[in-house]
Design a protein around this motif. Structure first.
Motif, PDB file in Angstrom:
ATOM      1  N   ARG A 223      17.528  19.247  -8.841  1.00 17.47           N
ATOM      2  CA  ARG A 223      16.699  18.907  -7.691  1.00 17.47           C
ATOM      3  C   ARG A 223      17.569  18.646  -6.471  1.00 17.47           C
ATOM      4  NH1 ARG A 223      16.712  13.199  -7.691  1.00 17.47           N
ATOM      5  NH2 ARG A 223      17.258  12.343  -9.724  1.00 17.47           N
ATOM      6  N   LEU A 224      16.872  18.811  -5.325  1.00 18.42           N
ATOM      7  CA  LEU A 224      17.586  18.565  -4.080  1.00 18.42           C
ATOM      8  C   LEU A 224      17.475  17.076  -3.739  1.00 18.42           C
ATOM      9  CD1 LEU A 224      16.358  21.657  -2.086  1.00 18.42           C
ATOM     10  CD2 LEU A 224      18.632  21.299  -3.039  1.00 18.42           C
ATOM     11  N   PRO A 225      18.416  16.553  -3.117  1.00 21.80           N
ATOM     12  CA  PRO A 225      18.378  15.121  -2.781  1.00 21.80           C
ATOM     13  C   PRO A 225      17.513  14.879  -1.540  1.00 21.80           C
ATOM     14  CG  PRO A 225      20.427  16.078  -2.054  1.00 21.80           C
ATOM     15  CD  PRO A 225      19.693  17.179  -2.747  1.00 21.80           C
ATOM     16  N   LEU A 226      16.203  15.172  -1.724  1.00 23.35           N
ATOM     17  CA  LEU A 226      15.310  15.019  -0.577  1.00 23.35           C
ATOM     18  C   LEU A 226      15.128  13.546  -0.244  1.00 23.35           C
ATOM     19  CD1 LEU A 226      12.690  17.699  -1.595  1.00 23.35           C
ATOM     20  CD2 LEU A 226      14.511  17.900   0.108  1.00 23.35           C
ATOM     21  N   VAL A 227      14.835  13.313   0.994  1.00 21.06           N
ATOM     22  CA  VAL A 227      14.669  11.930   1.436  1.00 21.06           C
ATOM     23  C   VAL A 227      13.296  11.436   1.001  1.00 21.06           C
ATOM     24  CG1 VAL A 227      14.684  10.378   3.414  1.00 21.06           C
ATOM     25  CG2 VAL A 227      16.094  12.441   3.440  1.00 21.06           C
ATOM     26  N   PRO A 228      13.218  10.344   0.276  1.00 19.13           N
ATOM     27  CA  PRO A 228      11.901   9.851  -0.145  1.00 19.13           C
ATOM     28  C   PRO A 228      11.191   9.131   1.005  1.00 19.13           C
ATOM     29  CG  PRO A 228      13.598   8.372  -0.915  1.00 19.13           C
ATOM     30  CD  PRO A 228      14.305   9.511  -0.243  1.00 19.13           C
ATOM     31  N   ALA A 229       9.887   9.150   0.917  1.00 18.44           N
ATOM     32  CA  ALA A 229       9.105   8.391   1.900  1.00 18.44           C
ATOM     33  C   ALA A 229       9.009   6.950   1.429  1.00 18.44           C
ATOM     34  CB  ALA A 229       7.710   8.990   2.029  1.00 18.44           C
ATOM     35  N   VAL A 230       9.283   6.038   2.313  1.00 16.46           N
ATOM     36  CA  VAL A 230       9.174   4.618   1.960  1.00 16.46           C
ATOM     37  C   VAL A 230       8.375   3.906   3.046  1.00 16.46           C
ATOM     38  CG1 VAL A 230      11.281   4.543   0.587  1.00 16.46           C
ATOM     39  CG2 VAL A 230      11.399   4.103   3.045  1.00 16.46           C
ATOM     40  N   TYR A 231       7.776   2.782   2.645  1.00 17.52           N
ATOM     41  CA  TYR A 231       6.855   2.082   3.543  1.00 17.52           C
ATOM     42  C   TYR A 231       7.166   0.596   3.522  1.00 17.52           C
ATOM     43  CZ  TYR A 231       4.575   6.489   2.489  1.00 17.52           C
ATOM     44  OH  TYR A 231       4.331   7.819   2.296  1.00 17.52           O
ATOM     45  N   ASP A 232       6.845  -0.007   4.658  1.00 14.47           N
ATOM     46  CA  ASP A 232       6.995  -1.460   4.728  1.00 14.47           C
ATOM     47  C   ASP A 232       5.709  -2.164   4.293  1.00 14.47           C
ATOM     48  OD1 ASP A 232       9.684  -1.730   5.728  1.00 14.47           O
ATOM     49  OD2 ASP A 232       8.935  -0.775   7.557  1.00 14.47           O
ATOM     50  N   GLY A 233       4.648  -1.422   4.216  1.00 15.66           N
ATOM     51  CA  GLY A 233       3.393  -2.048   3.794  1.00 15.66           C
ATOM     52  C   GLY A 233       2.251  -1.048   3.821  1.00 15.66           C
ATOM     53  N   ALA A 234       1.075  -1.586   3.559  1.00 16.25           N
ATOM     54  CA  ALA A 234      -0.100  -0.709   3.570  1.00 16.25           C
ATOM     55  C   ALA A 234      -1.351  -1.547   3.838  1.00 16.25           C
ATOM     56  CB  ALA A 234      -0.222   0.018   2.230  1.00 16.25           C
ATOM     57  N   TYR A 235      -2.309  -0.925   4.532  1.00 17.40           N
ATOM     58  CA  TYR A 235      -3.602  -1.573   4.713  1.00 17.40           C
ATOM     59  C   TYR A 235      -4.544  -0.983   3.678  1.00 17.40           C
ATOM     60  CZ  TYR A 235      -2.133  -3.890   8.936  1.00 17.40           C
ATOM     61  OH  TYR A 235      -1.486  -4.711   9.809  1.00 17.40           O
ATOM     62  N   VAL A 236      -5.279  -1.884   3.037  1.00 20.87           N
ATOM     63  CA  VAL A 236      -6.209  -1.459   1.977  1.00 20.87           C
ATOM     64  C   VAL A 236      -7.636  -1.791   2.437  1.00 20.87           C
ATOM     65  CG1 VAL A 236      -6.917  -1.791  -0.420  1.00 20.87           C
ATOM     66  CG2 VAL A 236      -4.486  -1.844   0.203  1.00 20.87           C
ATOM     67  N   PHE A 237      -8.459  -0.813   2.453  1.00 14.89           N
ATOM     68  CA  PHE A 237      -9.838  -0.991   2.903  1.00 14.89           C
ATOM     69  C   PHE A 237     -10.761  -0.866   1.696  1.00 14.89           C
ATOM     70  CE2 PHE A 237      -7.240   0.790   6.212  1.00 14.89           C
ATOM     71  CZ  PHE A 237      -7.515  -0.009   7.308  1.00 14.89           C
ATOM     72  N   THR A 238     -11.623  -1.851   1.535  1.00 13.70           N
ATOM     73  CA  THR A 238     -12.566  -1.834   0.404  1.00 13.70           C
ATOM     74  C   THR A 238     -13.949  -2.254   0.900  1.00 13.70           C
ATOM     75  OG1 THR A 238     -11.982  -4.101  -0.137  1.00 13.70           O
ATOM     76  CG2 THR A 238     -10.797  -2.372  -1.316  1.00 13.70           C
ATOM     77  N   ASP A 239     -14.916  -1.954   0.054  1.00 10.08           N
ATOM     78  CA  ASP A 239     -16.288  -2.326   0.422  1.00 10.08           C
ATOM     79  C   ASP A 239     -16.591  -3.771   0.094  1.00 10.08           C
ATOM     80  OD1 ASP A 239     -16.892   0.193   1.365  1.00 10.08           O
ATOM     81  OD2 ASP A 239     -17.260   0.963  -0.648  1.00 10.08           O
ATOM     82  N   ARG A 240     -15.904  -4.305  -0.865  1.00  9.84           N
ATOM     83  CA  ARG A 240     -16.147  -5.693  -1.256  1.00  9.84           C
ATOM     84  C   ARG A 240     -14.799  -6.417  -1.351  1.00  9.84           C
ATOM     85  NH1 ARG A 240     -15.613  -5.522  -7.080  1.00  9.84           N
ATOM     86  NH2 ARG A 240     -15.533  -3.353  -7.778  1.00  9.84           N
ATOM     87  N   PRO A 241     -14.856  -7.754  -1.307  1.00 10.39           N
ATOM     88  CA  PRO A 241     -13.598  -8.512  -1.313  1.00 10.39           C
ATOM     89  C   PRO A 241     -12.821  -8.291  -2.621  1.00 10.39           C
ATOM     90  CG  PRO A 241     -15.488  -9.926  -0.803  1.00 10.39           C
ATOM     91  CD  PRO A 241     -16.062  -8.620  -1.234  1.00 10.39           C
ATOM     92  N   VAL A 242     -11.528  -8.239  -2.486  1.00 12.34           N
ATOM     93  CA  VAL A 242     -10.647  -8.103  -3.657  1.00 12.34           C
ATOM     94  C   VAL A 242     -10.490  -9.482  -4.282  1.00 12.34           C
ATOM     95  CG1 VAL A 242      -8.311  -7.502  -4.427  1.00 12.34           C
ATOM     96  CG2 VAL A 242      -9.448  -6.139  -2.665  1.00 12.34           C
ATOM     97  N   SER A 243     -10.675  -9.558  -5.579  1.00 13.26           N
ATOM     98  CA  SER A 243     -10.636 -10.857  -6.254  1.00 13.26           C
ATOM     99  C   SER A 243      -9.214 -11.441  -6.220  1.00 13.26           C
ATOM    100  CB  SER A 243     -11.085 -10.694  -7.710  1.00 13.26           C
ATOM    101  OG  SER A 243     -10.095  -9.979  -8.436  1.00 13.26           O
ATOM    102  N   ALA A 244      -9.189 -12.734  -6.455  1.00 17.09           N
ATOM    103  CA  ALA A 244      -7.884 -13.423  -6.469  1.00 17.09           C
ATOM    104  C   ALA A 244      -6.999 -12.880  -7.582  1.00 17.09           C
ATOM    105  CB  ALA A 244      -8.098 -14.924  -6.638  1.00 17.09           C
ATOM    106  N   LEU A 245      -7.633 -12.526  -8.695  1.00 17.06           N
ATOM    107  CA  LEU A 245      -6.858 -12.000  -9.812  1.00 17.06           C
ATOM    108  C   LEU A 245      -6.200 -10.677  -9.437  1.00 17.06           C
ATOM    109  CD1 LEU A 245      -6.076 -12.182 -12.813  1.00 17.06           C
ATOM    110  CD2 LEU A 245      -8.177 -10.919 -13.352  1.00 17.06           C
ATOM    111  N   GLN A 246      -6.974  -9.826  -8.764  1.00 17.19           N
ATOM    112  CA  GLN A 246      -6.428  -8.530  -8.354  1.00 17.19           C
ATOM    113  C   GLN A 246      -5.331  -8.720  -7.300  1.00 17.19           C
ATOM    114  OE1 GLN A 246      -9.545  -7.941  -9.746  1.00 17.19           O
ATOM    115  NE2 GLN A 246      -8.574  -6.411 -11.086  1.00 17.19           N
ATOM    116  N   ARG A 247      -5.558  -9.688  -6.448  1.00 17.50           N
ATOM    117  CA  ARG A 247      -4.511  -9.969  -5.429  1.00 17.50           C
ATOM    118  C   ARG A 247      -3.190 -10.355  -6.106  1.00 17.50           C
ATOM    119  NH1 ARG A 247      -5.862 -12.699   0.047  1.00 17.50           N
ATOM    120  NH2 ARG A 247      -7.708 -11.595   0.737  1.00 17.50           N
ATOM    121  N   ALA A 248      -3.328 -11.248  -7.089  1.00 19.64           N
ATOM    122  CA  ALA A 248      -2.110 -11.677  -7.797  1.00 19.64           C
ATOM    123  C   ALA A 248      -1.463 -10.501  -8.521  1.00 19.64           C
ATOM    124  CB  ALA A 248      -2.462 -12.779  -8.799  1.00 19.64           C
ATOM    125  N   GLN A 249      -2.310  -9.651  -9.066  1.00 20.63           N
ATOM    126  CA  GLN A 249      -1.800  -8.472  -9.780  1.00 20.63           C
ATOM    127  C   GLN A 249      -1.078  -7.536  -8.795  1.00 20.63           C
ATOM    128  OE1 GLN A 249      -4.884  -6.747 -12.170  1.00 20.63           O
ATOM    129  NE2 GLN A 249      -3.436  -5.525 -13.381  1.00 20.63           N
TER     130      GLN A 249
END
Lengths: 603, 247
Positions: A223-249
């Motif tokens: 394989r070629l040593p291609l540059v990977p895409a990396v991110y400092d974060g992400a916004y997550v959009f949902t229809d309902r609130p994400v539970s505390a358990l999922q947040r911790a996960q």
């Protein structure tokens, strides 16, 4: 009335002659004193010779064996090129070379009669180990073998072997081979391991192959040593609130450790992507190291039940547009990670939305100057849109790979129109100090830099402690013996003056000054010291020769156990002369108080 | 104005030395002594009168307590003020004078034991930086019948032989003044007379003055030109004074 007699003063040669003839007349007593002084000095010289011989022998072993000058890293970490450049410039460093990972150092070697696994070590011009055994660094695709390796392969210098390595990729085993000539075979004592020393470039190529990369120069695919895409974060959009358990996960498994409710204003400053038609927004972010696309996949997996829309973002990426000042990039693309940026040609995503204030028009070309690997690098971009903000917008695809470049060196390959990761920093090194005395200083310097190393400091220190101990012992014994010699000489010279008062008085009557007669015991002391030092040196040399003949072989020393140099003899003679000067002071003072008139009376 | 001295070697005026013991003080006083070249002077007097002390002062190894005038002519028409040299503490000047102008014959010779006869005789010449040719040394020894002993060590000689060698050595460098302190005390009278005669003859022929301390005036009878007699000139409770009288 005072006039000069115009008479010449007695020549010093005459005084010395008289003093020596007096010694000769008193030959028996002189011989006794000389013998006693020699008997005092000889053991000191023997001790000194033993100290020199044993310590120098041990020290020479350390000095001559490069192993004792070697310093190796105790842990695997990345060492940038500057690290090697800085160390190579140090006076106390004789040789430093990067090394490859342990996993890549295992290679197979085959000859016409055998195939054996070998440990591979990179080498280069100036390698202290090779130089010590008079082997030149292997040129081109040549290698140097340890005796163990040569024996196992049943080859010798000038023959050829094949080095091969294997890797597993895409479920299949792949191998690569190098046909190498043997430029030298090290003797057995140089290296007890079955090892092959290869040029650094060959070792790096093999390492890259093992890591799955292609090595085009050797025709090895991968394989070629291609540059990977990396991110400092992400916004997550949902229809309902994400539970505390999922947040911790999310915080524990995705790599985004900071989970917070999204703020629209902040989102707009970090991404210009269109707002998905969702009500609940979470902002996930990293603390230090950016997350890769796998992290986005893990977010998607954790929140699978929420069917989220995800907008990754790259923060804190600085860029300069043309000759303008530094401006902050803003991500405008709503591309998601499914379109992996490096997979496509670079020119497809080298576009920007330029601030209108720059005067640029849509379709114009300009340079986007970004910091890559600490160095500014220009990328040719075209203007795809204009905006009122002073910030420049660039596609997420471009931002995500540039973010990789802020941590790792990336290279723009114009030929393939791709960005590639540059070779990673080396994971280790092999260093040889200039001398064993430089080892501890280098170890300290590296430790201060946070680099744990393995060095033979204790072995060197053992010899130093041994040397210091013997030196101290020698000084103590020599001091006591020296004091004894001074006392012996002092009492003898003083007694001689007492015994020879008449002669000294006569010499005064005959016209010698006080100073001249005071020189008598000094001259005699010096003469006896010189003779006793020579005698002691002869005795010590004889004893040393006997020790070397009889004791040396029993101790297994291949160097003299007793090493008495002419310099040591000269030093001993000098010390004896100084001691005699000290010892003769009292006798010289005594001569000053001899009254020639009394001699006339009681002669 | 005094008449010019005929050929002076030493001139002393009002020279004294005080010597204190635990219970008494001795003083030797020399009002006037003139020692002329070629003269033989016998220092005589009772035991303890200071004969040797006077010789010590002439030998420049004993410092006088008071010096009116003490001059020495070492033989080259130069005159040295010994009083001045003593005052300035010139050890090297005194050593120069002892080396060049004075010869010594001590009671048992005063030969250096670590030099043989020949080397002992040559030493005064060598100390002056002069060449001591072996033939010259042998010739000098021959004058006293000691040629055959040239290579012997002093301890291989008899007392008389040592004294004769001492005389040869005292005259070897042609000093202006020869000082002898009881030089024949250890030899029999006949030999002693012979040695003293030899000393007087050779010294006179070289123009050297001889000052010899002796307790035996008969020994120098007919040999000494002058006598320097030490006579008791006064005595108080704890002080004795001797004064030189030139006869």
């Amino acid at each position: 009335m005072k006039q000069s007699l115009r008479t010449s003063r007695p020549r010093s040669g005459l005084l010395i002659g008289l003093a020596l003839r007096d010694l000769g007349w008193d030959a028996l007593l002189t011989a006794c004193l000389v013998a006693s002084l020699a008997a005092t000095l000889a053991p000191i010289l023997i001790l000194f010779a033993l100290r020199s011989g044993v310590v120098e022998s041990l020290r020479a072993d350390l000095v001559e064996d490069p192993v004792f000058r070697s310093i190796l890293p105790a842990e695997t970490r990345r060492y940038p090129d500057e690290f090697f450049a800085t160390l190579a410039e140090r006076e106390d460093v004789a040789f430093i070379l990067p090394s490859i990972t342990r996993g890549a150092s295992a290679v197979n070697a085959s000859s016409s009669s055998a195939e054996v696994p070998l440990d591979m070590l990179p080498t280069a011009e100036g390698d202290a180990l090779l130089e010590h055994f008079s082997a030149a660094a292997p040129p081109g695709d040549c290698v140097v073998l340890s005796q163990e390796a040569a024996d196992a392969l049943d080859v010798s210098q000038g023959e050829r072997i094949t080095l091969s390595t294997r890797r597993q990729m895409d479920g299949r085993f792949q191998s690569a081979e190098v046909d190498a000539c043997i430029s030298a075979v090290l003797p057995e004592r140089a290296d007890v391991v079955a090892r092959v020393y290869v040029p650094l470039s060959m070792a790096v190529d093999i390492e890259r192959f093992r890591e799955g990369f292609a090595v085009p120069d050797r025709g090895w695919s991968g394989r070629l040593p291609l540059v990977p895409a990396v991110y400092d974060g992400a916004y997550v959009f949902t229809d309902r609130p994400v539970s505390a358990l999922q947040r911790a996960q999310l915080a524990s498994v995705t790599g985004f450790v900071v989970i917070e409710d999204g703020d629209e204003n902040q989102r707009r400053s970090e991404t210009l992507a269109a707002l998905p038609d969702r009500v609940h927004v979470l902002r996930l972010s990293v603390v230090d190291q950016p997350a890769d696309s796998d992290a986005i996949d893990r977010v998607r997996a954790v929140l699978a039940a929420y069917d989220p829309a995800i907008q990754p973002f790259v923060a804190n990426l600085s860029a300069r547009l043309g000759s303008d000042g530094l401006i902050r990039s803003v991500i405008v693309s709503d591309d998601l990670i499914a379109e992996t940026p490096p997979s496509s040609a670079l020119s497809e995503w080298l576009w920007i939305i330029a601030p209108r204030s720059t005067g640029l028009s849509i379709g114009d070309s300009t340079d986007l100057v970004v910091q890559l690997g600490g160095e500014p690098q220009s990328l040719p971009v075209r203007v795809a849109g204009l905006r009122e903000s002073a910030d420049v917008g660039i596609p997420l695809a471009l931002a995500s790979v540039l973010r990789s470049g802020s941590a790792r060196e990336i290279e723009l390959d114009l030929e393939s129109d791709r960005l590639f990761l540059a070779r990673e920093s080396f994971r280790g090194f092999r260093l040889y100090a200039r001398s064993i005395d430089d080892v501890s200083g280098l170890v300290s310097a590296l430790s201060e830099a946070g680099i744990s190393v393995i060095a033979q400091v204790q072995a060197i220190e053992r010899v130093r402690v041994f040397d210091r101990g013997l030196t101290l012992l020698f000084i103590m014994i020599a001091t006591i013996a020296g004091i004894g010699a001074i006392i012996a000489m002092l009492t003898n010279l003083y007694a001689a003056v007492e015994r020879k008062q008449a002669s000294i008085g006569h010499l005064r009557l005959l016209g010698l000054t006080r100073r001249a007669v005071a020189a008598f015991p000094v001259i005699q002391g010096l003469a006896m010291a010189a003779v006793s030092a020579a005698l002691a040196f002869a005795l010590a040399a004889s004893a040393g020769a006997t020790i070397n003949t009889l004791v040396g072989p029993q101790l297994g020393f291949d160097r003299p156990v007793s090493a008495l140099s002419a310099g040591s003899g000269a030093a001993a003679a000098a010390l004896m002369l100084i001691a005699s000067l000290i010892a003769s002071v009292a006798a010289a003072l005594r001569t000053l108080s001899i009254d020639p008139a009394e001699v006339m009376r009681h002669e | 104005m005094d008449d010019p001295l005929p050929n002076p070697v030493v001139e002393i005026r009002d020279l004294s030395r005080v010597h204190r013991t635990r219970d008494r003080t001795f003083e030797i006083y020399a009002p006037s002594i003139m020692i002329e070249a070629g003269g033989f002077y016998a220092v005589v007097g009772p035991s303890g009168s200071g004969k040797s002390t006077l010789l010590d002062m002439l030998a420049l190894v004993r410092r006088p307590t008071a010096i009116g005038s003490f001059k020495m002519w070492p033989g080259n028409e130069s005159v040295f003020d010994i009083g001045e040299i003593w005052r300035t503490g010139g050890d090297s000047d005194l050593a120069d004078l002892r080396r060049s102008a004075i010869g010594y014959v001590l009671q048992t010779g005063g030969l250096l034991p670590f030099l043989n006869v020949s080397a002992n005789v040559a030493l005064p010449l060598k100390l002056l930086g002069a060449r001591a040719r072996s033939s010259d040394i042998l010739k000098m020894l021959d004058e006293f019948g000691m040629r055959q002993h040239a290579r012997k060590a002093p301890n291989q000689l008899s007392g008389g032989e040592r004294q004769r060698v001492a005389v040869v050595r005292a005259l070897a460098h042609n000093p202006a003044l020869v000082l002898a302190d009881e030089p024949t005390a250890s030899v029999d009278r006949a030999l002693a007379r012979n040695i003293v005669l030899g000393l007087a003859d050779r010294a006179r022929s070289r123009g050297a003055a001889v000052v010899m301390v002796t307790h035996d005036e008969a020994l120098v009878e007919g040999i000494a030109d002058r006598r320097i007699r030490l006579v008791r000139s006064g005595e108080q409770a704890d002080q004795v004074r001797y004064e030189t009288v030139l006869e």
